[in-house]
Scaffold this motif. Sequence first.
Motif, mmCIF file in Angstrom:
data_model
loop_
_atom_site.group_PDB
_atom_site.id
_atom_site.type_symbol
_atom_site.label_atom_id
_atom_site.label_comp_id
_atom_site.label_asym_id
_atom_site.label_seq_id
_atom_site.Cartn_x
_atom_site.Cartn_y
_atom_site.Cartn_z
ATOM 1 N N ALA A 31 10.497 16.978 13.705
ATOM 2 C CA ALA A 31 9.828 16.986 12.402
ATOM 3 C C ALA A 31 10.144 18.272 11.646
ATOM 4 O O ALA A 31 10.373 18.248 10.435
ATOM 5 C CB ALA A 31 8.323 16.831 12.583
ATOM 6 N N GLN A 32 10.171 19.385 12.350
ATOM 7 C CA GLN A 32 10.519 20.670 11.728
ATOM 8 C C GLN A 32 11.955 20.641 11.217
ATOM 9 O O GLN A 32 12.229 21.103 10.115
ATOM 10 C CB GLN A 32 10.328 21.802 12.744
ATOM 11 C CG GLN A 32 10.714 23.174 12.264
ATOM 12 C CD GLN A 32 9.679 23.796 11.363
ATOM 13 O OE1 GLN A 32 8.569 23.291 11.250
ATOM 14 N NE2 GLN A 32 10.034 24.869 10.716
ATOM 15 N N ALA A 33 12.859 20.076 12.019
ATOM 16 C CA ALA A 33 14.264 19.990 11.605
ATOM 17 C C ALA A 33 14.406 19.084 10.385
ATOM 18 O O ALA A 33 15.171 19.381 9.459
ATOM 19 C CB ALA A 33 15.118 19.470 12.754
ATOM 20 N N ALA A 34 13.667 17.986 10.360
ATOM 21 C CA ALA A 34 13.732 17.058 9.225
ATOM 22 C C ALA A 34 13.124 17.693 7.974
ATOM 23 O O ALA A 34 13.614 17.483 6.865
ATOM 24 C CB ALA A 34 13.008 15.763 9.564
ATOM 25 N N GLY A 35 12.079 18.480 8.163
ATOM 26 C CA GLY A 35 11.403 19.102 7.022
ATOM 27 C C GLY A 35 12.221 20.205 6.370
ATOM 28 O O GLY A 35 12.229 20.344 5.150
ATOM 29 N N THR A 36 12.916 20.992 7.178
ATOM 30 C CA THR A 36 13.678 22.118 6.631
ATOM 31 C C THR A 36 15.145 21.788 6.422
ATOM 32 O O THR A 36 15.842 22.518 5.726
ATOM 33 C CB THR A 36 13.588 23.351 7.564
ATOM 34 O OG1 THR A 36 14.132 23.008 8.841
ATOM 35 C CG2 THR A 36 12.160 23.828 7.699
ATOM 36 N N GLY A 37 15.617 20.730 7.049
ATOM 37 C CA GLY A 37 17.017 20.351 6.908
ATOM 38 C C GLY A 37 17.929 21.075 7.874
ATOM 39 O O GLY A 37 19.142 20.877 7.853
ATOM 40 N N GLN A 38 17.387 21.923 8.729
ATOM 41 C CA GLN A 38 18.198 22.603 9.732
ATOM 42 C C GLN A 38 17.414 22.715 11.031
ATOM 43 O O GLN A 38 16.193 22.631 11.032
ATOM 44 C CB GLN A 38 18.635 23.978 9.247
ATOM 45 C CG GLN A 38 17.477 24.884 8.867
ATOM 46 C CD GLN A 38 17.970 26.177 8.239
ATOM 47 O OE1 GLN A 38 19.143 26.326 7.956
ATOM 48 N NE2 GLN A 38 17.059 27.102 8.016
ATOM 49 N N LYS A 39 18.135 22.903 12.113
ATOM 50 C CA LYS A 39 17.483 22.989 13.421
ATOM 51 C C LYS A 39 16.605 24.239 13.479
ATOM 52 O O LYS A 39 16.992 25.297 13.010
ATOM 53 C CB LYS A 39 18.539 23.085 14.534
ATOM 54 C CG LYS A 39 19.426 21.866 14.638
ATOM 55 C CD LYS A 39 18.772 20.834 15.471
ATOM 56 C CE LYS A 39 19.764 19.684 15.703
ATOM 57 N NZ LYS A 39 19.103 18.489 16.072
ATOM 58 N N PRO A 40 15.398 24.115 14.046
ATOM 59 C CA PRO A 40 14.539 25.295 14.159
ATOM 60 C C PRO A 40 15.125 26.308 15.152
ATOM 61 O O PRO A 40 15.778 25.931 16.119
ATOM 62 C CB PRO A 40 13.211 24.742 14.649
ATOM 63 C CG PRO A 40 13.465 23.369 15.087
ATOM 64 C CD PRO A 40 14.757 22.909 14.515
ATOM 65 N N THR A 51 5.462 28.052 13.807
ATOM 66 C CA THR A 51 5.227 26.821 13.039
ATOM 67 C C THR A 51 5.320 25.592 13.938
ATOM 68 O O THR A 51 4.557 24.644 13.754
ATOM 69 C CB THR A 51 6.220 26.700 11.873
ATOM 70 O OG1 THR A 51 7.549 26.783 12.375
ATOM 71 C CG2 THR A 51 6.000 27.782 10.841
ATOM 72 N N VAL A 52 6.213 25.622 14.912
ATOM 73 C CA VAL A 52 6.336 24.483 15.836
ATOM 74 C C VAL A 52 5.091 24.394 16.715
ATOM 75 O O VAL A 52 4.557 23.299 16.941
ATOM 76 C CB VAL A 52 7.628 24.591 16.683
ATOM 77 C CG1 VAL A 52 7.688 23.483 17.720
ATOM 78 C CG2 VAL A 52 8.858 24.538 15.790
ATOM 79 N N ILE A 53 4.591 25.539 17.194
ATOM 80 C CA ILE A 53 3.378 25.535 18.025
ATOM 81 C C ILE A 53 2.204 24.986 17.226
ATOM 82 O O ILE A 53 1.416 24.184 17.735
ATOM 83 C CB ILE A 53 3.071 26.949 18.568
ATOM 84 C CG1 ILE A 53 4.076 27.314 19.649
ATOM 85 C CG2 ILE A 53 1.653 27.030 19.120
ATOM 86 C CD1 ILE A 53 3.929 28.731 20.179
ATOM 87 N N LYS A 54 2.066 25.397 15.965
ATOM 88 C CA LYS A 54 0.979 24.887 15.132
ATOM 89 C C LYS A 54 1.085 23.381 14.969
ATOM 90 O O LYS A 54 0.073 22.667 14.996
ATOM 91 C CB LYS A 54 0.993 25.568 13.763
ATOM 92 C CG LYS A 54 0.492 26.983 13.796
ATOM 93 C CD LYS A 54 0.552 27.629 12.436
ATOM 94 C CE LYS A 54 0.190 29.099 12.531
ATOM 95 N NZ LYS A 54 0.433 29.810 11.274
ATOM 96 N N ALA A 55 2.299 22.874 14.798
ATOM 97 C CA ALA A 55 2.499 21.430 14.656
ATOM 98 C C ALA A 55 2.113 20.697 15.939
ATOM 99 O O ALA A 55 1.474 19.642 15.895
ATOM 100 C CB ALA A 55 3.953 21.133 14.286
ATOM 101 N N VAL A 56 2.480 21.270 17.087
ATOM 102 C CA VAL A 56 2.136 20.648 18.371
ATOM 103 C C VAL A 56 0.619 20.654 18.563
ATOM 104 O O VAL A 56 0.035 19.639 18.974
ATOM 105 C CB VAL A 56 2.841 21.370 19.547
ATOM 106 C CG1 VAL A 56 2.321 20.875 20.887
ATOM 107 C CG2 VAL A 56 4.343 21.178 19.464
ATOM 108 N N GLN A 57 -0.043 21.771 18.247
ATOM 109 C CA GLN A 57 -1.495 21.854 18.386
ATOM 110 C C GLN A 57 -2.191 20.837 17.479
ATOM 111 O O GLN A 57 -3.180 20.218 17.871
ATOM 112 C CB GLN A 57 -1.995 23.274 18.062
ATOM 113 C CG GLN A 57 -1.556 24.320 19.061
ATOM 114 C CD GLN A 57 -2.273 24.246 20.395
ATOM 115 O OE1 GLN A 57 -2.969 23.289 20.711
ATOM 116 N NE2 GLN A 57 -2.077 25.267 21.210
ATOM 117 N N ALA A 58 -1.659 20.658 16.266
ATOM 118 C CA ALA A 58 -2.239 19.678 15.348
ATOM 119 C C ALA A 58 -2.097 18.264 15.919
ATOM 120 O O ALA A 58 -3.022 17.450 15.824
ATOM 121 C CB ALA A 58 -1.566 19.765 13.986
ATOM 122 N N LYS A 59 -0.934 17.962 16.508
ATOM 123 C CA LYS A 59 -0.723 16.641 17.111
ATOM 124 C C LYS A 59 -1.663 16.433 18.299
ATOM 125 O O LYS A 59 -2.182 15.338 18.495
ATOM 126 C CB LYS A 59 0.738 16.480 17.561
ATOM 127 C CG LYS A 59 1.719 16.289 16.426
ATOM 128 C CD LYS A 59 3.133 16.206 16.964
ATOM 129 C CE LYS A 59 4.138 16.114 15.867
ATOM 130 N NZ LYS A 59 4.371 14.753 15.409
#
Length: 182
Positions: A113-122, A129-137
Motif C-alpha cells: 500500500a505504501q509503494a502504491a501510494g508513493t509510486g516507489q518502493k518504501p 509510516t509503514v508501522i503506523k499503517a500496520v498498527q491501524a490494520k
Amino acid sequence: MTEAGALEAQVSQQVVTAMKAHDAERTGTLRLIKNALKNKAIEKRAPLTAAEEQQALATMIKQRRDSIEQFTKGNRPELAAKEAAEIVVIEEFLPKALDEAGLQALVAEAVAAQAAGTGQKPTPKDMGTVIKAVQAKLQAAALRAEGRLVSEAVKAALASLALALSLPRRAPAHFARSACPE
C-alpha cells in the motif's frame, strides 16, 4: 465489551469463580487486573474505553515479560514461572494475538500500500509510516501484536526490499575491461 467498565465487571465475576474454586494464583492475578483497571480509571477520572482497557492489560503483560527476563537472569525460575502463569491469565481478556505468518502478511500489505501510494518502493526511512499503517490494520481487525514484533517484521521486510533493490547488476561489457593496460 463496548460499554465502559464491562471488562472490569467480567474480571470481578471471574474473581468470584476463582475464589469458589480455591485457585489462589488465578484469584491473585485477577485482583491485580481489577486493580490496574480501577487505578487507570481513577487516574483518567473517567470510565475507561475498551482500547484503554486493552492498553492497560498490554502494559501488564509487558511488565511481566520484563520480570521474566530479569528473574531468568537472576536464576529464579520459580518466580519466572509465576509471572508466565500471570501472563496466561491476563491474555484471556485481550483479543487474540496475531501469529507470525499473519503479521508478515499484514506487513506485506502495508508495504504494498505504501509503494502504491508513493509510486516507489518504501525504504528503511519509511519504517515509521509503514508501522503506523500496520498498527491501524491491526486495530481495524481487532487483533493485537506486540510493538516490538511489528517493528522487527517491518524492519525485516524493508531491509529485504532494500537488499533486493541494491543487488549488484552485471556491468556492461565495455566497463568490464580495465581502462589501464597492464
